[in-house]
Design a protein around this motif. Structure first.
Motif, PDB file in Angstrom:
ATOM      1  N   ALA A  34       0.808  -1.212   0.000  1.00  0.00           N
ATOM      2  CA  ALA A  34       0.000   0.000   0.000  1.00  0.00           C
ATOM      3  C   ALA A  34       0.839   1.258   0.000  1.00  0.00           C
ATOM      4  CB  ALA A  34      -0.891   0.004   1.233  1.00  0.00           C
ATOM      5  N   ILE A  35       0.322   2.265  -0.679  1.00  0.00           N
ATOM      6  CA  ILE A  35       0.838   3.624  -0.558  1.00  0.00           C
ATOM      7  C   ILE A  35      -0.228   4.397   0.201  1.00  0.00           C
ATOM      8  CG2 ILE A  35       1.486   5.743  -1.760  1.00  0.00           C
ATOM      9  CD1 ILE A  35       2.393   3.957  -4.127  1.00  0.00           C
ATOM     10  N   ILE A  36       0.170   4.911   1.366  1.00  0.00           N
ATOM     11  CA  ILE A  36      -0.765   5.614   2.242  1.00  0.00           C
ATOM     12  C   ILE A  36      -0.143   6.945   2.646  1.00  0.00           C
ATOM     13  CG2 ILE A  36      -2.068   5.523   4.407  1.00  0.00           C
ATOM     14  CD1 ILE A  36      -1.711   2.438   4.318  1.00  0.00           C
ATOM     15  N   PHE A  69       8.686  -0.273   5.925  1.00  0.00           N
ATOM     16  CA  PHE A  69       8.090   0.802   5.131  1.00  0.00           C
ATOM     17  C   PHE A  69       9.174   1.669   4.515  1.00  0.00           C
ATOM     18  CE2 PHE A  69       8.622   2.556   9.351  1.00  0.00           C
ATOM     19  CZ  PHE A  69       9.082   3.846   9.125  1.00  0.00           C
ATOM     20  N   ASN A  70       8.801   2.346   3.448  1.00  0.00           N
ATOM     21  CA  ASN A  70       9.666   3.317   2.789  1.00  0.00           C
ATOM     22  C   ASN A  70       8.871   4.587   2.540  1.00  0.00           C
ATOM     23  OD1 ASN A  70      12.274   2.032   2.307  1.00  0.00           O
ATOM     24  ND2 ASN A  70      11.072   0.575   1.103  1.00  0.00           N
ATOM     25  N   LEU A  71       9.507   5.722   2.728  1.00  0.00           N
ATOM     26  CA  LEU A  71       8.862   7.008   2.493  1.00  0.00           C
ATOM     27  C   LEU A  71       8.900   7.369   1.014  1.00  0.00           C
ATOM     28  CD1 LEU A  71      10.353   9.015   5.492  1.00  0.00           C
ATOM     29  CD2 LEU A  71       8.042   8.079   5.289  1.00  0.00           C
ATOM     30  N   LEU A  72       7.875   8.072   0.574  1.00  0.00           N
ATOM     31  CA  LEU A  72       7.791   8.582  -0.782  1.00  0.00           C
ATOM     32  C   LEU A  72       6.848   9.765  -0.799  1.00  0.00           C
ATOM     33  CD1 LEU A  72       5.252   6.757  -2.933  1.00  0.00           C
ATOM     34  CD2 LEU A  72       5.842   5.748  -0.755  1.00  0.00           C
ATOM     35  N   TRP A  73       6.791  10.449  -1.913  1.00  0.00           N
ATOM     36  CA  TRP A  73       5.840  11.529  -2.106  1.00  0.00           C
ATOM     37  C   TRP A  73       4.707  11.049  -2.997  1.00  0.00           C
ATOM     38  CZ3 TRP A  73       6.402  15.416   1.023  1.00  0.00           C
ATOM     39  CH2 TRP A  73       7.663  15.838   1.439  1.00  0.00           C
ATOM     40  N   GLY A  74       3.522  11.501  -2.716  1.00  0.00           N
ATOM     41  CA  GLY A  74       2.376  11.332  -3.599  1.00  0.00           C
ATOM     42  C   GLY A  74       1.866  12.726  -3.915  1.00  0.00           C
ATOM     43  N   GLY A  75       1.585  13.000  -5.177  1.00  0.00           N
ATOM     44  CA  GLY A  75       1.139  14.352  -5.514  1.00  0.00           C
ATOM     45  C   GLY A  75       0.677  14.476  -6.942  1.00  0.00           C
ATOM     46  N   VAL A  86       3.830   6.636   2.726  1.00  0.00           N
ATOM     47  CA  VAL A  86       4.644   5.446   2.958  1.00  0.00           C
ATOM     48  C   VAL A  86       4.201   4.348   2.008  1.00  0.00           C
ATOM     49  CG1 VAL A  86       5.217   5.817   5.384  1.00  0.00           C
ATOM     50  CG2 VAL A  86       3.105   4.640   4.825  1.00  0.00           C
ATOM     51  N   PHE A  87       5.166   3.527   1.621  1.00  0.00           N
ATOM     52  CA  PHE A  87       4.860   2.263   0.948  1.00  0.00           C
ATOM     53  C   PHE A  87       5.091   1.180   1.986  1.00  0.00           C
ATOM     54  CE2 PHE A  87       5.977  -1.719  -1.000  1.00  0.00           C
ATOM     55  CZ  PHE A  87       4.915  -1.894  -1.867  1.00  0.00           C
ATOM     56  N   ILE A  88       4.082   0.347   2.212  1.00  0.00           N
ATOM     57  CA  ILE A  88       4.156  -0.730   3.193  1.00  0.00           C
ATOM     58  C   ILE A  88       3.808  -2.038   2.497  1.00  0.00           C
ATOM     59  CG2 ILE A  88       3.236  -1.628   5.368  1.00  0.00           C
ATOM     60  CD1 ILE A  88       2.314   1.296   5.958  1.00  0.00           C
ATOM     61  N   PRO A  89       4.739  -2.991   2.436  1.00  0.00           N
ATOM     62  CA  PRO A  89       4.384  -4.298   1.878  1.00  0.00           C
ATOM     63  C   PRO A  89       3.329  -4.945   2.785  1.00  0.00           C
ATOM     64  CG  PRO A  89       6.777  -4.076   2.109  1.00  0.00           C
ATOM     65  CD  PRO A  89       6.143  -2.935   2.840  1.00  0.00           C
TER      66      PRO A  89
END
Length: 142
Positions: A34-36, A69-75, A86-89
């Protein structure tokens, strides 16, 4: 229920590593998950300081629960508007629970094949396919 205009905006999201050069597979590790967003609960814009506090609290929560988890930007496409995420498997069911815990209206699910779908946290909106593969929504560069 998510406002129709907001649901449309969610369908046109793009993603980028916090280190802009990071390719998507460095973030996802070729896993489904998931990307949350960590920011702006229930679609309400918070101050930078409020969002920082939320980020610290949720990262602490994820570490305590031993989530990877890994951090990322959504925009948007040019990242002139973006939210730390975050991306969480995890499974879709876990993603839905985490999205609710983070007070988010929706989350993105990236399948093992890379397909990206948009899901309403409360299940009140229809599933929406966002992209055949995350690479088509992943931004890199300066």
């Amino acid at each position: 229920m998510i406002e129709a205009q907001l649901w449309q905006i969610y369908q046109h999201s793009y993603f980028q590593g916090v280190k802009r050069q990071s390719p998507y597979h460095k973030i996802t590790g070729s896993n489904g998950g998931a990307i949350i967003s960590l920011w702006n609960p229930f679609g309400q814009t918070l101050s930078e300081e409020q969002n920082r506090r939320r980020t610290r609290a949720f990262m602490r929560y994820l570490r305590q629960k031993r989530y990877i988890f890994n951090l990322l930007w959504g925009g948007n496409e040019d990242m002139s508007y973006r939210e730390l995420s975050v991306f969480i498997p995890c499974s879709k069911k876990q993603a839905q629970r985490l999205s609710a815990h983070f007070s988010q209206l929706a989350f993105y699910y990236v399948g093992v094949s890379g397909r990206v779908s948009l899901h309403c946290t409360q299940g009140t909106m229809p599933l929406c396919m966002v992209s055949k593969h995350l690479k088509y929504r992943w931004l890199t560069g300066p």
